[in-house]
Design an enzyme around this catalytic site. Structure first.
Site: not given
Lengths: 319, 326
Positions: B60, B86, B127
């Site tokens: 990322e 993330f 998530h």
């Protein structure tokens, strides 16, 4: 390399050394408010590597705070450096950031940020963007031994390799990350070994030998421009001052400093130019005088400039 | 013009911008060949090619760093976070590089970082998050979260054309929700960043909210209407910089304010909105501002735990009734 180029390199080396001397004096006079991070002893790495770039292709460097030499090669002016350090309205970063943290995309230098490793990831994008625009721009980005421990460094090296980006990573192995010696930073001897893990070629060079640095950098730049992808160069050098001016380097063995003092890149290069009959003493003295005059003029000019008003802080966060 | 989902609306907006401007490109994990974990970029690789739809390593920081650098060169990158959770991995790139670039070096970063946010799908702690509060304290970033397909398309296009970095949050619970399908114009339109929308007019209290919670608020408002309570619902759409004018206007109108969000409570959007209300329109308030939010825990996985964690219609009803009675 012709004589003119070799003397130009001498000019940049001497300019970098003397400009930092002046900055150190200004700090002692209390005129510089923030920190001063010198590149004393490692100027040849910055100057020699950046000298391999080609302005006609709009090549870009992102120097660290100890790479003022690279900024000078790309055309940054002493008055910009003075204005930044002295926080004058003529500062290229408008007083919003400090020391060498300033950018000019036209001249081809991108000021660093203080979190380390970040700029490799950003430079990936710069050269990727240039490539998408059909340019042949090569990027050069610097990293210290300590910063090769960061996650950003590893992510960015891997990304550069996978994307086959035209990037040259110059890893300056100067012995200490602030006070931490390389042995506490990693189990390997050579930073160059890190490149292997990413399928990236690397070369080790004497970072205090400006012409050797240039040669290695030139090969890496050519390779990058021809589509050969990124290269990592490890320049072995030594930091002859503390991390910043406040740091007396008490953690560095005296013998080590004595040993590296003999390898001073500027003195060695000067001797080399004279011994190989590339230049005579008068020519070098003329260059030194030119530097002295420029620095005197730029410092006087800077000191005559006003500083900021508090409310200047407000604008410019968004477009 | 056919009714489409929020996901299709984001996709349409991206597609049209890719067609319109060759400087727009997409990068992220699995965005090319696979078309993205949620299939937002499905078909893009075939249409626009591997130079503009770039599958990246799981990095990322490198993704957003590359987007920053390319944006400095005049491109318009759209970086996908496979899950918005993330984004914490590239916190430095966003807060230290992208957000500060214009201020400290006079160079804007016209970049979009987009991805699915939010809970209610039993995705667990990694998530399901809503990350806006991580970035609310960073001048230089913009944050957008659409709740309707119309807005999703208009806002993603506006975000791509914006000259500053925009974090674009897409609530995954809304992605394929057939109930919120909308007819969306085929022609080029933008929804301005920084403007809220009133989803329901009311006189008795205002619910200021955004994202999937807009629908929780609407369900609550329908139930309240049966009790004779008329709730106004303001959908922020842009979280930073949020629409102060719209916030103040609704305070002046109803004088009773509930702030509803799915992100956790402490240090969240609701606290900041409350502070602005206190500073600018305190004298119009007839009751203390009420916060209805998730509880201060990570997002738990087990359905009963997650249901307890998330604000429910019943929580809104209870708080609304108390607020009206105050």
């Amino acid at each position: 390399m012709n004589k003119e180029q070799q003397l130009e390199i001498y000019y940049y080396l001497h300019l970098t050394r003397t400009l930092e001397d002046k900055l150190e004096n200004l700090l002692k006079q209390g005129k510089i408010i923030g920190g001063l991070f010198r590149s004393l002893g490692q100027e040849a790495t910055a100057v020699g590597s950046a000298y391999a770039l080609d302005k006609n292709h709009n090549d870009m460097v992102s120097p660290l705070t100890r790479d003022m030499g690279a900024m000078m090669v790309m055309g940054a002016q002493p008055r910009e450096v003075f204005s930044s350090y002295l926080a004058r309205t003529t500062s290229p970063n408008q007083g919003r950031d400090q020391n060498l943290h300033f950018t000019d995309l036209q001249r081809g230098f991108i000021g660093t940020v203080s979190p380390l490793g970040t700029m490799i990831a950003v430079m990936n994008g710069v050269v990727m963007g240039a490539r998408m625009q059909g340019k042949q721009t090569v990027g050069m980005v610097y990293i210290g031994d300590g910063a090769t421990s960061t996650g950003a460094f590893h992510e960015a090296l891997n990304f550069a390799a996978v994307q086959n980006l035209p990037l040259v990573i110059v890893a300056e192995h100067n012995g200490f990350a602030y006070s931490t010696p390389t042995a506490k930073q990693m189990r390997i001897q050579n930073l160059a070994d890190r490149a292997q893990a990413y399928g990236m070629p690397s070369e080790i060079v004497d970072g205090n030998d400006v012409l050797a640095v240039y040669e290695v950098a030139r090969r890496a730049v050519d390779r990058a421009r021809e589509g050969g992808g990124p290269t990592m160069i490890e320049a072995k050098t030594f930091r002859m001052r503390g991390h910043a001016a406040h740091d007396n380097q008490s953690y560095v063995a005296k013998e080590l400093l004595d040993e590296w003092r003999k390898k001073d890149p500027l003195e060695n290069y000067e001797r080399q130019l004279l011994e190989s009959n590339v230049a005579i003493t008068d020519e070098l003295e003329a260059i030194r005088n030119r530097v002295e005059a420029l620095l005197g003029e730029d410092l006087a000019w800077t000191e005559s400039q006003p500083t900021f008003k508090g409310e200047d802080a407000v604008a410019g966060v968004y477009a | 013009m056919a009714a489409i989902t929020l996901l299709e609306a984001v996709k349409q907006g991206l597609w049209e911008e890719m067609e319109r401007d060759k400087n727009v490109f997409i990068l992220g994990e699995d965005v090319g060949e696979y078309g993205g974990a949620f299939k937002v970029t499905d078909g893009f690789l075939k249409q626009f090619g591997a130079d503009r739809v770039i599958d990246t390593p799981i990095s990322e920081s490198a993704i957003v760093g590359a987007a920053c650098g390319a944006a400095m060169m005049g491109l318009r990158p759209v970086a996908e976070m496979q899950f918005i959770d993330f984004i914490s991995c590239c916190f430095d790139m966003l807060t230290n590089y992208a957000a500060k670039s214009r201020y400290r070096q006079g160079i804007g970063i016209p970049m979009v970082v987009r991805g699915p946010c939010g809970g209610g799908v039993h995705g667990g702690p990694f998530h399901s998050q809503n990350v806006e509060a991580f970035f609310l304290n960073t001048p230089g970033l913009k944050m957008v979260e659409p709740s309707t397909p119309y807005d999703a398309k208009g806002l993603i296009k506006a975000a791509i054309r914006d000259d500053d970095p925009v974090l674009f949050f897409e609530h995954k619970l809304l992605y394929r929700n057939p109930k919120i399908k909308q007819e969306v114009p085929d022609d080029d339109y933008l929804v301005p960043i920084g403007k809220a929308a009133t989803r329901r007019e009311g006189r008795d209290l205002s619910i200021i909210t955004y994202g999937a919670m807009v629908y929780t608020a609407l369900d609550a408002a329908a139930a309240l209407a049966k009790e004779g309570i008329e709730a106004e619902i303001v959908d922020l759409r842009t979280l930073a910089p949020f629409d102060r004018e719209a916030v103040c206007e609704t305070v002046k109108k109803t004088s009773k304010i509930m702030i509803l969000h799915e992100a956790t409570r402490t240090g969240g959007m609701a606290g900041e909105l409350t502070a602005v209300i206190n500073e600018e329109v305190f004298e119009y308030l007839d009751a203390p501002v009420v916060r209805v939010t998730s509880i201060d825990t990570p997002v738990p996985y087990a359905p009963p735990l997650e249901e307890f964690f998330l604000p429910q219609v019943e929580d809104v009803l209870k708080a609304a009734r108390a607020l009206v009675k105050y």
